[in-house]
Design a protein around this motif. Sequence first.
Motif, PDB file in Angstrom:
ATOM      1  N   ILE A  72       0.842  -1.198   0.000  1.00 28.86           N
ATOM      2  CA  ILE A  72       0.000   0.000   0.000  1.00 28.86           C
ATOM      3  C   ILE A  72       0.877   1.247   0.000  1.00 28.86           C
ATOM      4  N   ASP A  73       1.971   1.236   0.775  1.00 27.22           N
ATOM      5  CA  ASP A  73       2.892   2.370   0.777  1.00 27.22           C
ATOM      6  C   ASP A  73       3.456   2.619  -0.614  1.00 27.22           C
ATOM      7  N   ASP A  74       3.865   1.546  -1.313  1.00 28.41           N
ATOM      8  CA  ASP A  74       4.396   1.686  -2.675  1.00 28.41           C
ATOM      9  C   ASP A  74       3.355   2.296  -3.602  1.00 28.41           C
ATOM     10  N   ILE A  75       2.121   1.832  -3.483  1.00 32.19           N
ATOM     11  CA  ILE A  75       1.033   2.366  -4.310  1.00 32.19           C
ATOM     12  C   ILE A  75       0.802   3.833  -3.991  1.00 32.19           C
ATOM     13  N   ASP A  76       0.822   4.185  -2.700  1.00 32.48           N
ATOM     14  CA  ASP A  76       0.624   5.578  -2.302  1.00 32.48           C
ATOM     15  C   ASP A  76       1.722   6.479  -2.848  1.00 32.48           C
ATOM     16  N   VAL A  77       2.971   6.002  -2.785  1.00 33.08           N
ATOM     17  CA  VAL A  77       4.086   6.809  -3.287  1.00 33.08           C
ATOM     18  C   VAL A  77       3.978   6.978  -4.797  1.00 33.08           C
ATOM     19  N   LEU A  78       3.592   5.910  -5.501  1.00 34.91           N
ATOM     20  CA  LEU A  78       3.409   6.010  -6.951  1.00 34.91           C
ATOM     21  C   LEU A  78       2.253   6.952  -7.277  1.00 34.91           C
ATOM     22  N   ALA A  79       1.158   6.863  -6.532  1.00 32.75           N
ATOM     23  CA  ALA A  79       0.017   7.764  -6.759  1.00 32.75           C
ATOM     24  C   ALA A  79       0.430   9.214  -6.517  1.00 32.75           C
ATOM     25  N   GLU A 119      10.063  11.003 -10.749  1.00 32.32           N
ATOM     26  CA  GLU A 119       9.324  11.554  -9.610  1.00 32.32           C
ATOM     27  C   GLU A 119       9.078  10.487  -8.551  1.00 32.32           C
ATOM     28  N   TRP A 120       8.785   9.271  -8.979  1.00 30.86           N
ATOM     29  CA  TRP A 120       8.587   8.153  -8.054  1.00 30.86           C
ATOM     30  C   TRP A 120       9.875   7.924  -7.252  1.00 30.86           C
ATOM     31  N   LYS A 121      10.986   7.902  -7.946  1.00 31.96           N
ATOM     32  CA  LYS A 121      12.276   7.707  -7.286  1.00 31.96           C
ATOM     33  C   LYS A 121      12.556   8.848  -6.305  1.00 31.96           C
ATOM     34  N   ARG A 122      12.277  10.076  -6.730  1.00 32.27           N
ATOM     35  CA  ARG A 122      12.512  11.231  -5.865  1.00 32.27           C
ATOM     36  C   ARG A 122      11.673  11.120  -4.591  1.00 32.27           C
ATOM     37  N   SER A 123      10.424  10.704  -4.729  1.00 34.01           N
ATOM     38  CA  SER A 123       9.537  10.563  -3.567  1.00 34.01           C
ATOM     39  C   SER A 123      10.043   9.495  -2.605  1.00 34.01           C
ATOM     40  N   ILE A 124      10.520   8.388  -3.148  1.00 27.47           N
ATOM     41  CA  ILE A 124      11.050   7.308  -2.304  1.00 27.47           C
ATOM     42  C   ILE A 124      12.291   7.785  -1.561  1.00 27.47           C
ATOM     43  N   LEU A 125      13.180   8.467  -2.271  1.00 26.88           N
ATOM     44  CA  LEU A 125      14.399   8.962  -1.639  1.00 26.88           C
ATOM     45  C   LEU A 125      14.085   9.985  -0.542  1.00 26.88           C
ATOM     46  N   ALA A 126      13.088  10.822  -0.766  1.00 22.02           N
ATOM     47  CA  ALA A 126      12.697  11.802   0.254  1.00 22.02           C
ATOM     48  C   ALA A 126      12.170  11.094   1.504  1.00 22.02           C
ATOM     49  N   ALA A 127      11.353  10.062   1.313  1.00 20.69           N
ATOM     50  CA  ALA A 127      10.835   9.303   2.457  1.00 20.69           C
ATOM     51  C   ALA A 127      11.969   8.604   3.195  1.00 20.69           C
ATOM     52  N   SER A 128      12.934   8.076   2.462  1.00 21.32           N
ATOM     53  CA  SER A 128      14.080   7.411   3.084  1.00 21.32           C
ATOM     54  C   SER A 128      14.904   8.401   3.898  1.00 21.32           C
ATOM     55  N   LYS A 129      15.053   9.588   3.361  1.00 17.10           N
ATOM     56  CA  LYS A 129      15.809  10.626   4.060  1.00 17.10           C
ATOM     57  C   LYS A 129      15.114  10.980   5.374  1.00 17.10           C
ATOM     58  N   ASP A 130      13.783  11.056   5.367  1.00 18.73           N
ATOM     59  CA  ASP A 130      13.032  11.338   6.587  1.00 18.73           C
ATOM     60  C   ASP A 130      13.246  10.241   7.629  1.00 18.73           C
ATOM     61  N   THR A 131      13.209   8.979   7.170  1.00 20.81           N
ATOM     62  CA  THR A 131      13.420   7.849   8.084  1.00 20.81           C
ATOM     63  C   THR A 131      14.820   7.907   8.684  1.00 20.81           C
ATOM     64  N   ARG A 149       6.396  11.171 -26.717  1.00 18.56           N
ATOM     65  CA  ARG A 149       5.594  11.794 -25.655  1.00 18.56           C
ATOM     66  C   ARG A 149       5.284  10.787 -24.543  1.00 18.56           C
ATOM     67  N   GLN A 150       4.948   9.553 -24.907  1.00 17.98           N
ATOM     68  CA  GLN A 150       4.697   8.516 -23.898  1.00 17.98           C
ATOM     69  C   GLN A 150       5.977   8.214 -23.118  1.00 17.98           C
ATOM     70  N   LEU A 151       7.070   8.086 -23.824  1.00 15.88           N
ATOM     71  CA  LEU A 151       8.341   7.797 -23.162  1.00 15.88           C
ATOM     72  C   LEU A 151       8.712   8.904 -22.185  1.00 15.88           C
ATOM     73  N   GLU A 152       8.482  10.149 -22.578  1.00 12.10           N
ATOM     74  CA  GLU A 152       8.791  11.270 -21.687  1.00 12.10           C
ATOM     75  C   GLU A 152       7.877  11.248 -20.457  1.00 12.10           C
ATOM     76  N   TYR A 153       6.597  10.888 -20.660  1.00 12.92           N
ATOM     77  CA  TYR A 153       5.673  10.762 -19.527  1.00 12.92           C
ATOM     78  C   TYR A 153       6.201   9.724 -18.535  1.00 12.92           C
ATOM     79  N   PHE A 154       6.571   8.548 -19.041  1.00 11.82           N
ATOM     80  CA  PHE A 154       7.044   7.482 -18.151  1.00 11.82           C
ATOM     81  C   PHE A 154       8.384   7.848 -17.516  1.00 11.82           C
TER      82      PHE A 154
END
Length: 154
Positions: free
Chosen positions: A8-15, A48-60, A37-42
Motif C-alpha cells: 500500500i505504501d508503494d502504491i501511495d508513493v506512486l500515486a 518523480e517516483w524515485k525522488r519521492s522514495i528517496l525523500a521518504a528514506s531521508k526522513d526515516t 511523448r509517452q516515453l517522456e511521460y514514463f
Amino acid sequence: MASISTAIDDIDVLAKARRNIAGDYFPSPDEEYMSPRQLEYFRTLLQEWKRSILAASKDTLQQLQDGPMREPDLNDRASSETDWGIELRTRDRQRKLIAKIDSALRRIDEGEYGYCEVTGEPIGLGRLVARPIATMTVEAQEAHERREKISRDD
C-alpha cells in the motif's frame, strides 16, 4: 500484514508521483505505442517516483539519527521497536524498488522500455501505467510465476 502495508505504501508513493506530474497529458492507446511523448511521460513519472522514495528514506534516516527511543514502558518500547523494524523493512524494499526504477529509466534510454523482456511484445499502456517498472507482459509474468512456484514446490 506488513507486506500488505508496504504494498500500500508503494502504491501511495506512486500515486503521489502521478499527482506531482499531473498535467494535460496522459498516455492514450490512440497514440503510437511508446511514442516520444509517452516515453517522456514514463521517464518523468519514474524520476518523480524515485525522488519521492528517496525523500521518504531521508526522513526515516533523520528520525533514526535524532536519537534512540526512550520509552519508559517495556510494552511501549517493544511496540516502537516493532514499528521501526517494519519501517526499516519498508525502506529496504524501496531501496530494491529504486534499482528497478533505474533499470526502467535505462530501458527508456536504450529504446527497450514498454516491451516484454521475454517475448518482445508490447507490455501495454494499462500495465505500464499501473506498474511503470514492469518488464513482462501479463501472460509472460504469469508463466514466470508458475515456473517459480513449481520450482519452489520441488
